[in-house]
Write a protein that holds these residues in place. Structure first.
Motif, PDB file in Angstrom:
ATOM      1  N   LEU A  96      29.670  38.029  47.683  1.00  0.00           N
ATOM      2  CA  LEU A  96      31.003  38.434  48.132  1.00  0.00           C
ATOM      3  C   LEU A  96      31.447  39.720  47.425  1.00  0.00           C
ATOM      4  O   LEU A  96      31.907  40.674  48.062  1.00  0.00           O
ATOM      5  N   ILE A  97      31.291  39.735  46.092  1.00  0.00           N
ATOM      6  CA  ILE A  97      31.735  40.908  45.325  1.00  0.00           C
ATOM      7  C   ILE A  97      30.872  42.124  45.686  1.00  0.00           C
ATOM      8  O   ILE A  97      31.369  43.246  45.749  1.00  0.00           O
ATOM      9  N   THR A  98      29.595  41.886  45.946  1.00  0.00           N
ATOM     10  CA  THR A  98      28.706  42.988  46.345  1.00  0.00           C
ATOM     11  C   THR A  98      29.201  43.612  47.652  1.00  0.00           C
ATOM     12  O   THR A  98      29.260  44.835  47.792  1.00  0.00           O
ATOM     13  N   LYS A  99      29.613  42.756  48.604  1.00  0.00           N
ATOM     14  CA  LYS A  99      30.140  43.256  49.879  1.00  0.00           C
ATOM     15  C   LYS A  99      31.448  44.004  49.666  1.00  0.00           C
ATOM     16  O   LYS A  99      31.653  45.093  50.197  1.00  0.00           O
ATOM     17  N   ASN A 102      30.955  47.199  48.106  1.00  0.00           N
ATOM     18  CA  ASN A 102      30.094  48.056  48.917  1.00  0.00           C
ATOM     19  C   ASN A 102      29.117  48.823  48.015  1.00  0.00           C
ATOM     20  O   ASN A 102      28.935  50.027  48.140  1.00  0.00           O
ATOM     21  N   ALA A 103      28.557  48.091  47.058  1.00  0.00           N
ATOM     22  CA  ALA A 103      27.664  48.709  46.073  1.00  0.00           C
ATOM     23  C   ALA A 103      26.385  47.895  45.990  1.00  0.00           C
ATOM     24  O   ALA A 103      26.321  46.752  46.454  1.00  0.00           O
ATOM     25  N   GLN A 104      25.380  48.503  45.407  1.00  0.00           N
ATOM     26  CA  GLN A 104      24.091  47.856  45.285  1.00  0.00           C
ATOM     27  C   GLN A 104      23.951  47.258  43.885  1.00  0.00           C
ATOM     28  O   GLN A 104      24.043  47.990  42.899  1.00  0.00           O
ATOM     29  N   LEU A 142      28.362  43.402  34.842  1.00  0.00           N
ATOM     30  CA  LEU A 142      27.237  44.265  34.455  1.00  0.00           C
ATOM     31  C   LEU A 142      26.293  44.620  35.599  1.00  0.00           C
ATOM     32  O   LEU A 142      25.511  45.555  35.492  1.00  0.00           O
ATOM     33  N   MET A 143      26.352  43.881  36.714  1.00  0.00           N
ATOM     34  CA  MET A 143      25.255  43.995  37.681  1.00  0.00           C
ATOM     35  C   MET A 143      25.255  45.276  38.521  1.00  0.00           C
ATOM     36  O   MET A 143      24.269  45.573  39.176  1.00  0.00           O
ATOM     37  N   PHE A 144      26.352  46.040  38.485  1.00  0.00           N
ATOM     38  CA  PHE A 144      26.382  47.260  39.308  1.00  0.00           C
ATOM     39  C   PHE A 144      26.111  48.545  38.516  1.00  0.00           C
ATOM     40  O   PHE A 144      26.225  49.634  39.059  1.00  0.00           O
ATOM     41  N   ASP A 145      25.813  48.398  37.228  1.00  0.00           N
ATOM     42  CA  ASP A 145      25.484  49.574  36.412  1.00  0.00           C
ATOM     43  C   ASP A 145      26.622  50.607  36.453  1.00  0.00           C
ATOM     44  O   ASP A 145      26.409  51.774  36.779  1.00  0.00           O
TER      45      ASP A 145
END
Ligand SMILES: Nc1ncnc2c1ncn2[C@@H]1O[C@H](COP(=O)(O)OP(=O)(O)O)[C@@H](O)[C@H]1O
Ligand SMILES: [Mg+2]
Length: 237
Positions: A96-99, A102-104, A142-145
């Motif tokens: 959900l947060i990735t969507k 809008n990031a990888q 941390l996951m989106f750098d």
């Protein structure tokens, strides 16, 4: 660099922050300390534009952030109390947060592995322990750098192994040149992690400088006790 310029915050008549000036350095871990209720969370939320200051400005890379929101895509945030829908599972929350962002995600699976979260991914958040939820929050931050990390009590509630892993991860992030601001009550964590320390008391900054400048002899606990004792003595003069 993040600059806090004459920031004030009042709740009703209570002055929580009184014309605070602070600078948070890039490529460094900046610890924000102070007693409970000294305004640490409020200041972090002002930097994130989640709380509106009564007065003053915050600049990131010399740009004012007030009334803006675009800049938040560059910030990973671990809230002191995270409120996500309790029926979601960690894996669905990550998606959900990735969507939304809008990031990888760059290193999500590696973080999940390192924080030992693999067996918890399919359980609803409401069934997870506080420490496990905290690990989920750490992965989200941390996951989106992202170049800026704002972490409100990141190690609170973590078991010693997870706490050590997270601290190692934060040092790696710092060495990538990120700007990291964190609060913690665990002085040994601050001593291990921080490059700069900023201390709030009664709405004012009573110390802001390098860790080495604060700890001249002994340890952090001693240095802070001395600082507060000096303030008390001054007030009694
Ligand atoms: N939404 C709010 N409404 C009224 N008072 C608040 C609100 N949020 C925080 N406060 C008050 O502001 C002060 C600082 O709180 P906080 O920033 O959470 O401190 P810290 O994170 O340092 O413990 C406290 O006295 C708290 O009760
Ligand atoms: Mg707080």
């Amino acid at each position: 660099m993040i600059k806090v310029l004459k920031i004030s915050k009042k709740y009703g008549k209570k002055i929580v922050l009184n014309k605070i000036d602070l600078e948070f350095q890039k490529g460094a871990i900046n610890a924000l300390l102070g007693h409970n209720g000294s305004g640490k969370t409020t200041l972090l939320k002002i930097i994130l534009n989640l709380v509106r200051p009564t007065n003053g400005d915050v600049q990131i890379n010399n740009q004012s952030i007030l009334n803006k929101w675009e800049y938040r895509k560059d910030i990973g945030y671990m809230a002191q109390i995270a409120n996500f829908p309790e029926n979601l599972t960690p894996i669905k929350l990550f998606d959900l947060i990735t969507k939304l962002r809008n990031a990888q995600p760059i290193n999500r699976d590696e973080l999940i592995k390192q924080l030992n979260l693999s067996s918890e991914l399919e359980k609803p958040l409401k069934n997870l322990s506080g420490g496990t939820k905290q690990k989920v929050n750490a992965v989200l931050a941390l996951m989106f750098d992202l170049p800026i990390l704002i972490l409100d009590e990141p190690t609170a509630g973590l078991d010693p192994v997870a706490s050590r892993t997270l601290k190692k991860l934060l040092l790696i992030e710092k060495n990538k040149g990120k700007t990291i601001i964190l609060t913690s009550h665990i002085l040994s964590d601050i001593e291990q992690l921080s490059d700069f320390i900023h201390i709030l008391n009664d709405g004012n900054v009573i110390f802001s400088g390098s860790k080495e400048k604060l700890i001249t002899n002994g340890n952090l606990e001693k240095a802070i006790s001395k600082l507060f004792l000096n303030i008390k003595n001054k007030q009694n003069d």
